[in-house]
Design a protein around this motif. Structure first.
Motif, PDB file in Angstrom:
ATOM      1  N   LEU A 303       0.830  -1.206   0.000  1.00 42.77           N
ATOM      2  CA  LEU A 303       0.000   0.000   0.000  1.00 42.77           C
ATOM      3  C   LEU A 303       0.864   1.255   0.000  1.00 42.77           C
ATOM      4  N   ASN A 304       2.014   1.206   0.663  1.00 43.77           N
ATOM      5  CA  ASN A 304       2.918   2.355   0.662  1.00 43.77           C
ATOM      6  C   ASN A 304       3.360   2.699  -0.761  1.00 43.77           C
ATOM      7  N   ARG A 305       3.743   1.675  -1.514  1.00 44.37           N
ATOM      8  CA  ARG A 305       4.126   1.916  -2.917  1.00 44.37           C
ATOM      9  C   ARG A 305       2.966   2.529  -3.692  1.00 44.37           C
ATOM     10  N   GLY A 309       2.821   6.487  -5.368  1.00 43.87           N
ATOM     11  CA  GLY A 309       3.027   6.485  -6.812  1.00 43.87           C
ATOM     12  C   GLY A 309       4.219   5.675  -7.261  1.00 43.87           C
ATOM     13  N   MET A 310       4.613   4.656  -6.480  1.00 41.65           N
ATOM     14  CA  MET A 310       5.775   3.835  -6.825  1.00 41.65           C
ATOM     15  C   MET A 310       5.396   2.598  -7.633  1.00 41.65           C
ATOM     16  N   PHE A 338      -9.483   5.424   3.327  1.00 42.26           N
ATOM     17  CA  PHE A 338      -8.359   6.243   3.787  1.00 42.26           C
ATOM     18  C   PHE A 338      -7.195   6.163   2.803  1.00 42.26           C
ATOM     19  N   ILE A 339      -6.899   4.981   2.294  1.00 41.24           N
ATOM     20  CA  ILE A 339      -5.789   4.817   1.347  1.00 41.24           C
ATOM     21  C   ILE A 339      -6.073   5.583   0.056  1.00 41.24           C
ATOM     22  N   ILE A 340      -7.306   5.553  -0.409  1.00 40.14           N
ATOM     23  CA  ILE A 340      -7.681   6.328  -1.598  1.00 40.14           C
ATOM     24  C   ILE A 340      -7.446   7.811  -1.354  1.00 40.14           C
ATOM     25  N   TRP A 341      -7.838   8.296  -0.167  1.00 38.14           N
ATOM     26  CA  TRP A 341      -7.617   9.713   0.162  1.00 38.14           C
ATOM     27  C   TRP A 341      -6.127  10.025   0.211  1.00 38.14           C
ATOM     28  N   LEU A 342      -5.352   9.160   0.840  1.00 37.44           N
ATOM     29  CA  LEU A 342      -3.915   9.402   0.981  1.00 37.44           C
ATOM     30  C   LEU A 342      -3.224   9.407  -0.379  1.00 37.44           C
ATOM     31  N   LYS A 343      -3.619   8.492  -1.240  1.00 34.33           N
ATOM     32  CA  LYS A 343      -3.038   8.428  -2.585  1.00 34.33           C
ATOM     33  C   LYS A 343      -3.357   9.698  -3.368  1.00 34.33           C
ATOM     34  N   ALA A 439      17.191   8.738  -6.035  1.00 34.81           N
ATOM     35  CA  ALA A 439      17.936   8.422  -4.816  1.00 34.81           C
ATOM     36  C   ALA A 439      16.981   8.092  -3.688  1.00 34.81           C
ATOM     37  N   MET A 440      15.895   8.855  -3.566  1.00 40.06           N
ATOM     38  CA  MET A 440      14.926   8.586  -2.510  1.00 40.06           C
ATOM     39  C   MET A 440      14.263   7.230  -2.715  1.00 40.06           C
ATOM     40  N   ALA A 441      13.874   6.939  -3.950  1.00 41.94           N
ATOM     41  CA  ALA A 441      13.253   5.652  -4.239  1.00 41.94           C
ATOM     42  C   ALA A 441      14.214   4.511  -3.940  1.00 41.94           C
ATOM     43  N   ASN A 442      15.474   4.687  -4.322  1.00 41.39           N
ATOM     44  CA  ASN A 442      16.480   3.659  -4.053  1.00 41.39           C
ATOM     45  C   ASN A 442      16.695   3.489  -2.548  1.00 41.39           C
ATOM     46  N   ASP A 443      16.742   4.590  -1.849  1.00 40.33           N
ATOM     47  CA  ASP A 443      16.922   4.561  -0.401  1.00 40.33           C
ATOM     48  C   ASP A 443      15.740   3.870   0.267  1.00 40.33           C
ATOM     49  N   ASP A 444      14.534   4.151  -0.211  1.00 42.61           N
ATOM     50  CA  ASP A 444      13.344   3.516   0.344  1.00 42.61           C
ATOM     51  C   ASP A 444      13.372   2.010   0.118  1.00 42.61           C
ATOM     52  N   GLU A 445      13.766   1.585  -1.087  1.00 38.87           N
ATOM     53  CA  GLU A 445      13.782   0.159  -1.381  1.00 38.87           C
ATOM     54  C   GLU A 445      14.850  -0.560  -0.559  1.00 38.87           C
TER      55      GLU A 445
END
Length: 668
Positions: A303-305, A309-310, A338-343, A439-445
């Motif tokens: 759900l985080n991805r 937008g990942m 809630f997830i729909i709102w957050l997205k 870099a952020m995406a790589n760091d997150d993964e």
């Protein structure tokens, strides 16, 4: 249809608001027409702080057509007959007498059953409110009012949620005041104005009368509940159903970076919905960066991805990651909304300003191991081969409980050293030299993979500990949640974020365990660990309670989810105390004037994913000092079950009378 009530209790609460002018007057007496009028009258009596009694009357049904009323009789012998209808139908007088005789016999039976030897409450000189669940012909209510009038009340009020125009007209001069919420011209039947209109049982009538007596005694006599009851009423802030209900919570957050919001069950719709509404405000008004929940890390990361937008999957598909029992705990309509709102909110913000959704739990031994290998396959295939060899010792059955049992009994080698070595190496890995969003995406993964390796190490320990003491396994699990929470906060701060996180989990994980019998038994929890690390002034602990209603739960671990009725809370419980305030829905700060009076230990109910009503006292209650356990509590008298997103064929069952075994201890 002009008005629809959820059930009789809901109708009673609405009717009580129209009768609010009679609240807290010592001369008020509420009389219910059994059986259907009792749940309605119970809510009115409680809201007004009045005594409750029954007024037994019986409808006289037309011979051969008992649903059609030709009159009514009352306990004092009062009798009303619709002479015009009797003439029109040419009813035989002998047949009418047989109906009257049968109904008198039933009336006498109910009088004995409901009163249980008690005398009727005094009516003379009092303000009397007579209540039923609705009026069709109005014959029963008319007989009841005539009976009461002969007893000499100071004022006589008839009150119903819904009535036909004919029924309203029949009351005429019988009452000094008539209160009715709806009298539609197209009235056809009382039951059509209720979503739930099951027949009220004799047992429910007796139970509600006993509850009303106990609640009234607690509120008006010098019982041990009197002081905390008064303190609660003085400090509580009643909820209106609007966004302002959470103003008190927002005002208490201040500079705190951690807000932990609990729930008294894993299957209550209002807990999920209100928690989501609180979190929206915390994100929009206080700049919170993440939501961390009592869910497995890889499931929540799906759900985080999605919300950040990942990936390009639709949101409903992202929920498919929640495959492990209990699926409904996160795959439900409130979380989906809630997830729909957050997205949607994240979609119009830079990636480094997006709010993430993360899991804190450790049940995902094999899914996390697979996630570590998948990450290494994409970044370092040679290391992926090493990880696969290390994790191979887990793969004999791919059943974490079976692994734990066999490892404890020396039926297979323990994987402890191998999974620990893999975690150490994952933590030593460096990121690649990228910039910006890449870099952020790589760091997150990379962080995602490291947390999965942590889950594997801690889950391996947990599943072995399951076959030792409950205290050891519980503490391992909550230590893991605390470790994950603070690792997530450090990760966000490394990216330039403040690291303000909202946590969603059960009350038993988020209320400070030191204030409960859990703590005295040697257990600690996430709420305690947070307070110990950052101090009570830097974390806000919020709890929920409910008195009765419905919950989504299973009868045992791994069974189907069902919609189950929640029994009214035990008399010595916090929930019963709050119920006796007659405030219905409210929040109460526990750091102010009410704190000393809510410090004495009382019973508190905890329903996890398993609900066992037949063994409720042993299975679902523990002692707690509420004002030491939480900073703020939201209470709702009656709640509804959360609805699963997927089709759950047993969800509409209500089989709460089954005798249930006590086998699996990890229900929250």
């Amino acid at each position: 249809m002009t008005l629809l009530f959820r059930n009789r209790r809901d109708a009673g609460r609405r009717l009580a608001r129209e009768l609010d002018g009679h609240a807290d007057h010592s001369d008020v007496l509420v009389l219910a027409l059994p059986r259907g009028g009792v749940p309605v009258a119970f809510e009115v009596a409680r809201a007004l702080g009045a005594e409750l009694d029954v007024l037994v009357v019986r409808k006289l049904g037309v011979p051969g057509h008992p649903e059609t009323a030709m009159g009514a009789i009352a306990a004092n012998g009062r009798q009303i007959l619709d002479r015009e209808l009797i003439r029109h139908l040419r009813l035989d007088s002998a047949a009418i007498e047989r109906v009257i005789a049968a109904e008198r016999q039933e009336l006498a039976r109910r009088e004995r059953l409901y009163r249980e030897g008690r005398e009727p409450l005094r009516v003379a000189g009092r303000r009397v409110i007579v209540i039923d669940d609705g009026l069709a012909t109005g014959a029963s209510m008319a007989a009841a009012l005539q009976m009461v009038r002969e007893m000499g009340p100071a004022r006589l009020i008839a009150a119903v949620p819904v009535a036909s125009p004919e029924g309203m007209g029949r009351l005429g001069d019988l009452a000094d005041e008539v209160v009715c919420l709806a009298a539609p011209e197209d009235f056809r039947a009382v039951g059509l104005h209720y979503r739930e209109f099951d027949q009220t049982s004799d047992d429910e009538v007796r139970r509600l009368l006993a509850e009303a007596r106990a609640c009234h005694a607690s509120a008006t006599t010098g019982t041990r509940l009197h002081t905390p009851l008064t303190a609660t009423r003085a400090a509580a802030v009643r909820l209106s159903g609007s966004a302002s209900d959470y103003d008190l919570l927002i005002s208490q957050v201040g500079d705190r970076d951690l807000v932990l919001i609990g729930e008294a069950s894993h299957g209550t719709r209002e807990f999920y919905r209100m928690r989501a509404e609180m979190t929206r405000r915390l994100i929009m008004e206080c700049g919170f960066d993440a939501v961390a929940v009592e869910a497995d890390w890889p499931d929540a990361y799906s759900l985080n991805r999605n919300v950040r937008g990942m990936d390009d999957r639709d949101t409903l598909t992202a929920f498919d990651s929640f495959e492990r029992f209990p699926e409904w705990m996160w795959r439900n309509r409130e979380v989906y909304e809630f997830i729909i709102w957050l997205k949607s909110r994240n979609a119009v913000r830079p990636m480094d300003a997006g709010v993430g959704f993360y899991g804190l739990d450790l049940y995902s031994l094999y899914r996390s191991a697979d996630a570590v290998i998948d990450y290494l396959e994409a970044t370092d295939p040679e290391q992926a081969m090493i990880a696969r060899r290390r994790y191979a010792c887990l793969d004999h059955v791919r059943d974490p409980q079976q692994y734990g049992l066999e490892a404890v009994r020396n039926l297979r080698p323990s994987c402890r050293e191998a999974v620990t070595r893999q975690l150490i190496e994952m933590r030593q890995r460096d990121g690649t030299a990228l910039t910006g969003n890449l870099a952020m995406a790589n760091d997150d993964e990379r962080f995602h993979a490291e947390r999965n390796a942590t889950v594997v190490r801690n889950a391996e320990m947990y599943y072995r500990a399951m076959f030792g003491s409950r205290v050891s396994s519980w503490n391992l699990r909550d230590d893991h949640m605390a470790d994950t929470l603070f690792a997530l906060q450090a990760h966000l701060r490394s990216q330039g974020r403040r690291g303000r996180i909202v946590v969603w989990a059960h009350n038993s994980h988020l209320g400070d365990a030191r204030a409960t019998s859990m703590g005295r038994a040697g257990e600690w929890n996430l709420g305690q660990r947070v307070r110990e690390r950052v101090g009570p002034e830097n974390a806000l602990l919020v709890g929920f309670t409910t008195y009765t209603g419905y919950v989504s739960a299973a009868h045992d671990w791994g069974e189907h989810v069902e919609r189950m009725r929640v029994r009214p809370a035990l008399e010595d419980s916090i929930e019963h105390l709050f119920y006796c305030t007659r405030l219905d829905r409210f929040c109460i700060p526990l750091t102010g004037p009410a704190a000393p009076d809510l410090q004495a230990p009382m019973l508190e109910r905890a329903i996890g994913v398993i609900y066992r009503p037949e063994t409720e006292r042993a299975s679902h209650y523990f002692d707690a000092s509420l004002s030491r356990q939480f900073d703020l509590v939201f209470h709702l008298d009656e709640t509804e079950a959360v609805e699963p997103l997927y089709e759950a064929v047993y969800w509409y069952d209500d089989a709460d009378e089954r005798e249930l075994p006590e086998t699996y201890p990890f229900g929250v």
